[in-house]
Design an enzyme around this catalytic site. Structure first.
Site, PDB file in Angstrom:
ATOM      1  N   HIS A  59       0.828  -1.222   0.000  1.00 26.83           N
ATOM      2  CA  HIS A  59       0.000   0.000   0.000  1.00 26.83           C
ATOM      3  C   HIS A  59       0.858   1.266   0.000  1.00 26.83           C
ATOM      4  O   HIS A  59       0.511   2.270   0.632  1.00 26.83           O
ATOM      5  CB  HIS A  59      -0.963   0.018   1.205  1.00 26.83           C
ATOM      6  CG  HIS A  59      -1.944  -1.100   1.198  1.00 26.83           C
ATOM      7  ND1 HIS A  59      -3.169  -1.014   0.566  1.00 26.83           N
ATOM      8  CD2 HIS A  59      -1.885  -2.340   1.712  1.00 26.83           C
ATOM      9  CE1 HIS A  59      -3.816  -2.154   0.707  1.00 26.83           C
ATOM     10  NE2 HIS A  59      -3.064  -2.986   1.394  1.00 26.83           N
ATOM     11  N   ASN A 132     -10.251  -3.003   2.132  1.00 26.08           N
ATOM     12  CA  ASN A 132      -9.901  -2.979   0.715  1.00 26.08           C
ATOM     13  C   ASN A 132     -11.158  -2.720  -0.113  1.00 26.08           C
ATOM     14  O   ASN A 132     -12.262  -2.676   0.429  1.00 26.08           O
ATOM     15  CB  ASN A 132      -9.303  -4.330   0.289  1.00 26.08           C
ATOM     16  CG  ASN A 132      -7.822  -4.452   0.627  1.00 26.08           C
ATOM     17  OD1 ASN A 132      -7.111  -3.460   0.716  1.00 26.08           O
ATOM     18  ND2 ASN A 132      -7.375  -5.671   0.818  1.00 26.08           N
TER      19      ASN A 132
END
Ligand code: NDP
Length: 502
Positions: A59, A132
């Site tokens: 990320h 997510n």
């Protein structure tokens, strides 16, 4: 303020001394060497040399915004969390979006899950839902996480992304099939962060005022509508604008088009969990909406791009560890792994006192006995006792916050095989349902094209073995899907299918 302009501030050293020359270094004569005593040169260079902090190992590429969460429905029957105790109640939020596998400079339109990490600054502490844009994940045990991520990063020799590594791992871990199918669909390349759903993904607890626990999943439904790139459109955007999603979010908020998501939960009772045909704590499975309908909870809106990207977005450190009274953990193995791993990553990336940084700090009172450590930049507890129990202070645990005990179904500790339980080795029904019952014709066609393109990148001596094994998984999800992918890859399966006698 300086003499020439009443609004200008004086330039100073980091220690506050006003100084005169920011561009030219003191030297011996016009053409001579530089003087060490012009320490400003060193102050500037030394600080510059240290500007980068470790990028997140996953990320890394992301963007974020502040906004608000507003409660629209009464869910006090499920939770006593103070944030939910009144319809219309609001709290400040911070939401960071990201891609997962790429480095900090990678393209926003890569085929990848998207991070959807939400922090709610509630009066009972910071509550993080580190989710997510997909409801499931590639693996169900955290011990596999680093292996999986290595396959998404770069080949150790070539330093290139490697479809061979990815499909080798996925073909040997069929539990990944559900997530891989969503990744390979056009939802694997969302048009922007505004045009995708978010999911808490894990199963969490909610605990009500009577101390009764239910299991919940969190869903964030985009009010902008789902919009995706096709594979070729995403490829084109990669060369057109690497930062498309970052730009889209900043521009929309600057235009005062504030993106919104409806917040919903699914609820499962302890009794329903016992008889559910899959493990309700398995992160590779969803809870079907028909059996566990979405319940409206509230709405989130993003309305403020932070004034400084590094201070707020880069230094943001989310952790599923951060729950609040009335909301809690579940036995989801991936959640259990992340409870320890996320704060550990933040300590490495930002230092032990990362929770004092403004984006991470609880805006309400915090009291504990943590002291000292690098970059402690608050008052470090002043002169209050730094040990517990003590006879001087008034900081004490409050038993009212005790969660109800959890009933476990076994007291045997062992390394349980990942497919040990009932329904655990069914990696195929849910992806099959998605393909057959949810996707329309065009989505199915794009899915097949995307899979064929991606699997065509597998190379090397194990190519056929990897492709054939992965094809078996697609076939087990859906025969027509398997046939379409095999055809696209030029694999002749007809000869392997037993002939029907007329
Ligand atoms: P439903 O028809 O009730 O729900 C289907 C869900 O799939 C919706 O949330 C929808 O999201 C989402 N969806 C639609 N198109 C796609 C796509 N191309 N890729 C990924 N998700 C998509 O069905 P069920 O709840 O019975 O689930 C059937 C299958 O749908 C599951 O096996 C799973 O693969 C998938 N799914 C289920 C979810 C769940 O929580 N139950 C969540 C997401 C996917 P939207 O409303 O935004 O279009």
């Amino acid at each position: 303020m300086t003499e020439d302009s009443p609004n200008k501030q004086k330039l100073t050293t980091a220690s506050g001394r006003p100084y005169v020359e920011h561009e030219n270094t003191q030297s011996v004569g016009n053409r001579g060497p530089l003087l060490l005593q012009d320490f400003i040169l060193h102050e500037k260079m030394a600080h510059f040399n240290r500007e980068r902090i470790p990028e997140r190992v996953v990320h890394a590429k992301g963007t974020g915004a502040y906004g608000t969460f507003k409660v629209t429905q009464d869910i006090s029957q499920y939770t006593k969390a103070k944030i939910f105790n009144q319809i219309g109640k609001e709290c400040k939020i911070f939401l960071r979006f990201s891609t997962v596998g790429g480095e900090k400079g990678s393209a926003d339109s890569e085929r990848d899950p998207r991070g959807f990490a939400l922090r709610l600054y509630t009066e009972d502490g910071n509550w993080d839902i580190v989710g997510n844009n997909t409801p499931v994940f590639f693996v169900k045990d955290p011990k596999k996480f680093s292996d999986f991520i290595h396959t998404q990063k770069r080949d150790p020799r070539t330093n290139l992304k490697s479809p061979t590594m990815m499909w080798d791992f996925w073909s040997l871990n069929p539990e990944s099939l559900h997530q891989v199918m969503i990744l390979m669909s056009d939802r694997g390349t969302p048009y922007s962060y505004r045009h995708m759903d978010g999911f808490g993904s894990h199963t969490f607890s909610m605990i009500n005022a009577a101390n009764e626990r239910v299991w919940v999943k969190f869903h964030f439904k985009t009010q902008q509508g789902i919009q995706n790139f096709t594979g070729p459109e995403a490829d084109a955007m990669r060369s057109q604008d690497m930062d498309h999603a970052q730009r889209d979010l900043v521009d929309a908020i600057d235009r005062k088009e504030f993106p919104k998501w409806s917040v919903k939960i699914q609820v499962m009772t302890a009794q329903e969990a016992k008889i559910f045909r899959w493990n309700p704590f398995d992160l590779t499975k969803v809870w079907p909406h028909g059996e566990f309908p979405l319940i409206d909870v509230g709405e989130i809106e993003l309305n403020e791009i932070p004034k400084n990207y590094f201070a707020h977005v880069e230094q943001a450190a989310f952790a599923p560890t951060n729950q609040v009274d009335g909301i809690g953990f579940s036995p989801d193995r991936m959640l259990q792994g992340r409870i320890l791993s996320y704060p550990d990553a933040a300590r490495h990336r930002l230092g032990v006192n990362y929770e004092q940084l403004s984006v991470n700090a609880c805006p309400f009172i915090t009291n504990n006995f943590h002291r000292d450590g690098a970059m402690r930049f608050d008052d470090n507890g002043n002169d209050s006792p730094n040990y517990f129990p003590n006879s001087f202070g008034d900081v004490a645990p409050d038993l009212a916050y005790k969660e109800p005990a959890q009933e476990l179904d076994s007291s045997l500790a062992d390394w349980y095989d990942r497919n040990h339980g009932e329904g655990d080795n069914d990696h195929y029904t849910q992806p099959g349902n998605l393909y057959r019952n949810v996707m329309n014709e065009a989505e199915r066609k794009n899915l097949v094209n995307n899979i064929v393109t991606a699997m065509s990148g597998v190379s090397g001596p194990k190519r056929d073995q990897i492709i054939n094994l992965q094809l078996c998984h697609w076939f087990r999800a859906d025969i027509a899907l398997g046939m379409a992918i095999a055809k696209g890859l030029g694999v002749d399966v007809e000869s392997a299918v037993p002939k029907q006698h007329s």
